[in-house]
Every structure is written in structure tokens, then in C-alpha cells.
Write a protein that holds these residues in place. Structure first.
Motif: not given
Length: 290
Positions: A14-15, A18-19, A21, A24, A26, A45-46, A49, A54, A290
Motif C-alpha cells: 500500500f505504501a 498511498a500518496s 490518495y 481509502a 476499505c 497499513a490503514l 495511511f 488520509g 504497508w
């Protein structure tokens, strides 16, 4: 919608994504847990984010109010740092019933789903007494199959009763087992010519509600090109994201794990799966990390 996905699946953590967005959306079951065990790497990971600015809205096809999902996530040990808000197909079902001014429904599903109807605000009645039916699942999903419900659906159709599906999923994963869900019954009713309405993914109402929550969290309008949907089901998560104009990160080691190869999805099988349905994610990951 990104065109980064080509004929061959793009495997990604995801990393690196991520930039691109701000939001998310989910999925819960199949991404954050499998019905038995929480996936700690997905929560991490979330959380990361969100730490980067995010917003995370969990979007679930659970036929229950969102507070029920929150309590179960707490029980699995999913940290609240992993999400900002939760929206469920149960929430959307309640809204649909409120719009209709309905106080009586015919319920098809197990007693464990009764919290959907609130504290006696909506009465469950026999089919012939109800202006609308709501399906939340199979009463005994461990032994029954959708075809068992055909006579009941034929009787509803004969009366012209509209059916609201509170969980459009066809199946759900419990550990390594797949069980039938409400979507399988609703699809049968639709195919019979019955009036059918769907409250959750892949249909627009739940995405509109989720994006509204995201706008509230960020305190600004959300650009759909800056939103990524994360999920493990082609029919609901990937199809729904596509219809909503959103990119999708597809989690392969979920509901499709057995057909794709658990833990190590086969790229050719993935490409064939997406081609068969006509939907293509921006990237694929075995599990959300992540």
C-alpha cells in the motif's frame, strides 16, 4: 481512474500507492479479518495511511448497524487507529426503510440479524402482512442453500412484494470455509422478476454514503480520483469501485484465495478473473500491507 493496471497484475504494497490518495474506502471481512482472525498488517497499513493525513472509511456489507461492526472489530483486536468511520449495508437498509415510511417488514434471515431493525421501531411480520421484505441471509447458512428459498420467494413475487437485500454478498469466508449470503437469495428473486433493491456494495447508495462521511472527516469535498477502494471480492468491491469511478486495490488472499492460490496468487489466474468480469484494479496485493 488510473490506467496503471495492464494485462498482467501489478503486485504492490500500500505504501507506494498511498500518496496518490486522500481517502481509502476499505472492506472489512476479507481484508481486516477473515471471520476468525484479525489481519494485523492490514490494520497497520490503514493506521499509517491515516497518520499521513488520509481518511479511512470502512465499508461493509454487514446486514447490521455500523455500531455492531465497530464492537466486533474491537473484539477482534482491530485498533480504532485504523479507521475514521464505518458505513454498512445495514445502515443503508435502515435509510431505505425510513424513506419508504415502513414500520412492518417480512424478514428473511437468522435471528442474529434482528438488531438491524432497531428497538421495536420496525416490526417483523408474516409475509402477507408486510409491504416490503428484507433479506439479511439464510436462516441456517451452515446447512441451507439458496434454492431452499425458492418457494418462499415465489409466494412473495405473487403478492408483488418488493425485496430489500441488506447484504449483497453471495458468499462469505469464515476461515477457509465459504457460506451463502443474502445476495444469493436476492439475485434469485431478481431473476424471477421480483422487485429487488440492494443496500450495499457494489451499488451506488453505500458509496455515496461513504464518500459523504469522508468529506465530513476531511472537511472538504472529495475528488473521486483521490479515493482508493480496497477489497477482496470482484463482484462487490472491484465492480463497485469501478461503477463509482474509483481506483481499487484488490486483495487476492480473501474470498478468491482458493481459485487464485492462497498466499501466492497466480498472475495468469488473476488476469483471467479480471478479464472475465471486465474490471481491472490499479494494483493487487495478496494481503493488505504497508
Amino acid at each position: 481512474m488510473s490506467d496503471a493496471f495492464s494485462e498482467s497484475p501489478v503486485f504492490a504494497r500500500f505504501a507506494p500507492l498511498a500518496s496518490a490518495y486522500d481517502v481509502a474506502l476499505c472492506d472489512v471481512w476479507g481484508v481486516l479479518h477473515d471471520g476468525l482472525t484479525a489481519h494485523a498488517a492490514a490494520s497497520d497499513a490503514l493506521t499509517r495511511f491515516r497518520a499521513g493525513g488520509g481518511a479511512v472509511v470502512l465499508v461493509s456489507n454487514a446486514p447490521r448497524p455500523s455500531d455492531w461492526v465497530v464492537s466486533h472489530l474491537d473484539g477482534y483486536g482491530v485498533p480504532r487507529s485504523a479507521w475514521d468511520a464505518v458505513i454498512t449495508s445495514g445502515d443503508v437498509t435502515r435509510h431505505m426503510l425510513a424513506e419508504r415510511g415502513v414500520s412492518r417488514v417480512h424478514h428473511i434471515g437468522p435471528d442474529r440479524d434482528v438488531p438491524l431493525f432497531g428497538d421495536e421501531r420496525i416490526e417483523r411480520v408474516a409475509a402477507e402482512e408486510a409491504p416490503v421484505a428484507v433479506v439479511t441471509g439464510l436462516v441456517h447458512d451452515d446447512v441451507e442453500v439458496p434454492e431452499d428459498y425458492r418457494p418462499r420467494l415465489e409466494a412473495l413475487k405473487a403478492r408483488g412484494t418488493p425485496l430489500i437485500c441488506a447484504n449483497p454478498d453471495l458468499v462469505v469466508q469464515i476461515g477457509d470455509q465459504l457460506l451463502w449470503c443474502a445476495g444469493s437469495i436476492a439475485d434469485m428473486y431478481r431473476d424471477m422478476g421480483g422487485e429487488t433493491h440492494y443496500a450495499g456494495k457494489p451499488y451506488a447508495p453505500i458509496y455515496d454514503a461513504a464518500l459523504g462521511l469522508a468529506s465530513d472527516i476531511l472537511e472538504r469535498n472529495v475528488d473521486r480520483e483521490r479515493v482508493i477502494a480496497i477489497g477482496d471480492a470482484v463482484r462487490t468491491d472491484l465492480a463497485g469501485a469501478t461503477a463509482a469511478g474509483l481506483d481499487c486495490l484488490f486483495v487476492a488472499d480473501g474470498i478468491h484465495a482458493e481459485e487464485l492460490g492462497r498466499g501466492a496468487p497466480d498472475p495468469e489466474k488473476l488476469a483471467a478473473l479480471f478479464a472475465a468480469h471486465g474490471y481491472h484494479p490499479v494494483a493487487v496485493t495478496p494481503q493488505l500491507t504497508w
